[in-house]
Design an enzyme around this catalytic site. Structure first.
Site, PDB file in Angstrom:
ATOM      1  N   HIS A  51       1.066  -1.398  -0.041  1.00 47.46           N
ATOM      2  CA  HIS A  51       0.136  -0.004   0.020  1.00 47.46           C
ATOM      3  C   HIS A  51       0.894   1.277   0.061  1.00 47.46           C
ATOM      4  O   HIS A  51       1.135   1.902   0.968  1.00 47.46           O
ATOM      5  CB  HIS A  51      -0.913  -0.121   1.068  1.00 47.46           C
ATOM      6  CG  HIS A  51      -2.051   1.079   1.309  1.00 47.46           C
ATOM      7  ND1 HIS A  51      -3.219   0.626   1.512  1.00 47.46           N
ATOM      8  CD2 HIS A  51      -1.985   2.357   0.613  1.00 47.46           C
ATOM      9  CE1 HIS A  51      -4.077   1.798   1.379  1.00 47.46           C
ATOM     10  NE2 HIS A  51      -3.305   2.868   0.839  1.00 47.46           N
ATOM     11  N   ARG A  55       2.483   8.499  -6.436  1.00 45.70           N
ATOM     12  CA  ARG A  55       2.085   9.997  -6.726  1.00 45.70           C
ATOM     13  C   ARG A  55       2.219  10.257  -8.167  1.00 45.70           C
ATOM     14  O   ARG A  55       1.574  11.206  -8.891  1.00 45.70           O
ATOM     15  CB  ARG A  55       2.921  11.088  -6.113  1.00 45.70           C
ATOM     16  CG  ARG A  55       2.646  11.128  -4.498  1.00 45.70           C
ATOM     17  CD  ARG A  55       1.287  11.172  -4.067  1.00 45.70           C
ATOM     18  NE  ARG A  55       0.869  11.157  -2.805  1.00 45.70           N
ATOM     19  CZ  ARG A  55      -0.237  11.180  -2.022  1.00 45.70           C
ATOM     20  NH1 ARG A  55      -1.242  10.936  -2.736  1.00 45.70           N
ATOM     21  NH2 ARG A  55      -0.243  11.529  -0.871  1.00 45.70           N
ATOM     22  N   HIS A 186     -10.934   0.776   1.469  1.00 45.02           N
ATOM     23  CA  HIS A 186     -10.628   1.605   2.446  1.00 45.02           C
ATOM     24  C   HIS A 186     -12.020   1.793   3.290  1.00 45.02           C
ATOM     25  O   HIS A 186     -13.146   2.301   2.586  1.00 45.02           O
ATOM     26  CB  HIS A 186     -10.280   2.867   1.547  1.00 45.02           C
ATOM     27  CG  HIS A 186     -10.197   4.166   2.614  1.00 45.02           C
ATOM     28  ND1 HIS A 186      -9.115   5.100   2.601  1.00 45.02           N
ATOM     29  CD2 HIS A 186     -10.797   4.714   3.795  1.00 45.02           C
ATOM     30  CE1 HIS A 186      -9.096   6.093   3.348  1.00 45.02           C
ATOM     31  NE2 HIS A 186     -10.037   5.706   4.127  1.00 45.02           N
ATOM     32  N   HIS A 245      -5.209  -0.268   5.814  1.00 43.26           N
ATOM     33  CA  HIS A 245      -5.083   0.545   7.169  1.00 43.26           C
ATOM     34  C   HIS A 245      -6.135   0.414   8.168  1.00 43.26           C
ATOM     35  O   HIS A 245      -6.563   1.411   8.475  1.00 43.26           O
ATOM     36  CB  HIS A 245      -4.799   2.012   6.561  1.00 43.26           C
ATOM     37  CG  HIS A 245      -5.765   2.439   5.604  1.00 43.26           C
ATOM     38  ND1 HIS A 245      -6.909   2.487   5.670  1.00 43.26           N
ATOM     39  CD2 HIS A 245      -5.421   3.046   4.411  1.00 43.26           C
ATOM     40  CE1 HIS A 245      -7.540   2.873   4.704  1.00 43.26           C
ATOM     41  NE2 HIS A 245      -6.648   3.389   3.728  1.00 43.26           N
ATOM     42  N   ASP A 313       0.741   2.660   3.643  1.00 41.10           N
ATOM     43  CA  ASP A 313      -0.059   3.738   3.262  1.00 41.10           C
ATOM     44  C   ASP A 313       0.770   4.976   3.122  1.00 41.10           C
ATOM     45  O   ASP A 313       0.511   6.107   3.289  1.00 41.10           O
ATOM     46  CB  ASP A 313      -1.287   4.203   4.005  1.00 41.10           C
ATOM     47  CG  ASP A 313      -2.160   4.924   3.344  1.00 41.10           C
ATOM     48  OD1 ASP A 313      -2.234   5.260   2.201  1.00 41.10           O
ATOM     49  OD2 ASP A 313      -3.165   5.531   4.152  1.00 41.10           O
ATOM     50  N   HIS A 317       3.221  14.302   1.121  1.00 42.08           N
ATOM     51  CA  HIS A 317       2.977  15.440   0.678  1.00 42.08           C
ATOM     52  C   HIS A 317       4.143  16.548   1.062  1.00 42.08           C
ATOM     53  O   HIS A 317       4.812  16.311   2.024  1.00 42.08           O
ATOM     54  CB  HIS A 317       1.828  16.047   1.424  1.00 42.08           C
ATOM     55  CG  HIS A 317       0.462  15.207   1.338  1.00 42.08           C
ATOM     56  ND1 HIS A 317      -0.083  15.321  -0.036  1.00 42.08           N
ATOM     57  CD2 HIS A 317      -0.112  14.415   2.005  1.00 42.08           C
ATOM     58  CE1 HIS A 317      -0.973  14.482   0.224  1.00 42.08           C
ATOM     59  NE2 HIS A 317      -1.092  13.877   1.177  1.00 42.08           N
TER      60      HIS A 317
END
Length: 445
Positions: A51, A55, A186, A245, A313, A317
């Site tokens: 997972h 990007r 999810h 997750h 996960d 950013h």
């Protein structure tokens, strides 16, 4: 290559010979001059992180296949599975092909998950070497890939009756052949988010909002309900369901009771709402951090075998994107480079066994996602190997990591990092230096 005197996860000391990208022999003593004397060190199968969000395409300012896979290799991860919420999203053949072209820059092996939206094209997706369907949502408004329950049910039904490896043909029997396409869910039910939490109506009150607000808003009950629904729909159709997750003991137990598999992230395993003030918006993720009591209960389920695997996960950013008000900050944290080092530190401290760490990051993911050449140090398996000194712990610092975002929620914690990472016998990382980008799609064997 011959690696001599290595200690395996189960404590046995063995020599390991590599030939043609595979493990050729694992014996107490093998003839020949060793290339590496691993006395006093441990040799692990490479980690499989099922997972990640690398990007590309669309958000290369956050991460790229090159930077993300280098981060993986430096952290002992030799296979990653990328999720579909890129731009364009991986929901049809064209989206898959664009991502596959970019993934050629990967230093580690990889899988590409397809996604489900109102515009998805399952026929084209299943015509590609797809890993699975990933980050499929149960309810709208839970994220960029959000879907409604009816569309989720349709995706489940298609996965039970589609052959992802069949090429386009008029052979109806081949195209309808049952194939075990796993759906990664999810699991948060947006209808159960707690809009009564003080400050929600004000949009988080900007930069000074209580950092714990996000956790209070996305209530723990929303996860358990969504897991139960996913299991009900998925198992009812005979489709393999994997819960992404999981962040609560209730969600983990619901997955286990329903016959689904589940993963836990390092941030839900090691961080809690008690860390919210220190992390601020850098600790905003979906699902959010939970109470310390729930974190401890999750850790216990990781330890006792209820949880199938750890997956990061990994969702980087930039600092500029995170350094805003709570309601404006994007959700997600990096983690692919620190997953195994954090778990190895737990093994060093005695809170997890080395065998349990191996199962969580290698053996179980390989079994669950049908990767018979990965996950174990056995003759005939891919020579995906990680060598480390179990006593060489060091402080985790974002500036030392290789993700493009250059920060980590685990700043200052201890980790045991690998000194050598091999992918199918090729050196991709050694003592701070990188080899060649040798990654390939694990579904194209």
């Amino acid at each position: 290559m011959l690696i001599a005197n290595a200690t395996l996860p189960d404590g046995r000391e063995r020599d390991v010979r590599i030939a043609d990208g595979q493990i050729d022999a694992v014996e107490p003593s093998l003839s020949g001059e060793p290339d590496i004397d691993a006395a006093g060190k441990r040799l692990f199968p490479g980690a499989l992180d099922v997972h990640v969000h690398f990007r590309q395409p669309g958000y290369s300012h956050k991460e790229t296949w090159e930077t993300g896979s280098k981060s993986a290799a430096a952290g002992g991860v030799t296979t990653v599975v990328d999720q579909p919420n890129t731009d364009p999203a991986t929901v049809d053949g064209a989206g898959f092909d664009e991502k596959a072209d970019l993934a050629a820059a990967s230093y580690v092996d990889y899988g590409i998950n397809g996604g489900v939206t109102a515009d998805w094209d399952p026929e084209e997706l299943f015509d590609r070497p797809l890993f699975a369907l990933g980050e499929v949502f149960l309810a709208d408004s839970t994220g960029d890939m959000g879907i409604d329950a009816d569309l989720f049910a349709d995706a489940v039904a298609r996965c039970a009756t589609s052959n992802r490896n069949a090429k386009r043909s008029d052979d109806a029997a081949a195209r309808a052949a049952e194939h075990d396409v796993t759906i990664t869910v999810h699991a948060e039910d947006a209808d159960l988010f707690d809009s009564s939490v003080e400050g929600v109506d004000a949009g988080g009150a900007g930069r000074d909002a209580d950092a714990d607000l996000w956790s209070a808003f996305r209530a723990a009950e929303a996860e358990e309900a969504a897991v139960e629904r996913a299991v009900e729909v998925g198992t009812g159709q005979g489709t393999a369901v994997h819960i992404a997750h999981t962040s609560t003991p209730e969600g983990i137990d619901a997955a286990s009771a329903g016959g689904a598999t589940c993963e836990v992230t390092p941030h839900h395993l090691f961080l809690s709402r008690e860390d919210a003030d220190e992390l601020g918006t850098y600790g905003r993720m979906n699902p959010p951090l939970r109470s310390e009591e729930r974190r401890e209960a999750v850790f216990e389920r990781v330890r006792d075998g209820t949880v199938d695997m750890i997956a990061t996960d990994h969702a980087p950013h930039t600092r500029e994107e995170k350094d805003v008000g709570l309601w404006d900050a994007p959700s997600g944290v990096p983690g692919v480079e620190t997953m195994l080092p954090l778990l190895l530190e737990e093994a060093r401290q005695g809170t997890l066994s080395y065998e349990r760490v191996r199962d969580l990051i290698a053996a179980n993911p390989a079994d669950v996602f049908d990767l018979p050449n990965k996950g174990r140090i056995e003759e005939g398996r891919d020579a995906d190997l990680v060598l480390f000194d179990p006593e060489d712990a060091r402080e985790i610092r974002g500036e030392d990591l290789h993700s493009k975002c250059e920060w980590t929620p685990f700043e200052g914690r201890q980790g045991v990092f690998p000194e050598l990472t091999l992918v199918r016998g090729e050196v991709v990382y050694r003592d701070g230096e990188f080899g060649d980008a040798v990654g390939r799609n694990v579904r194209e064997r």
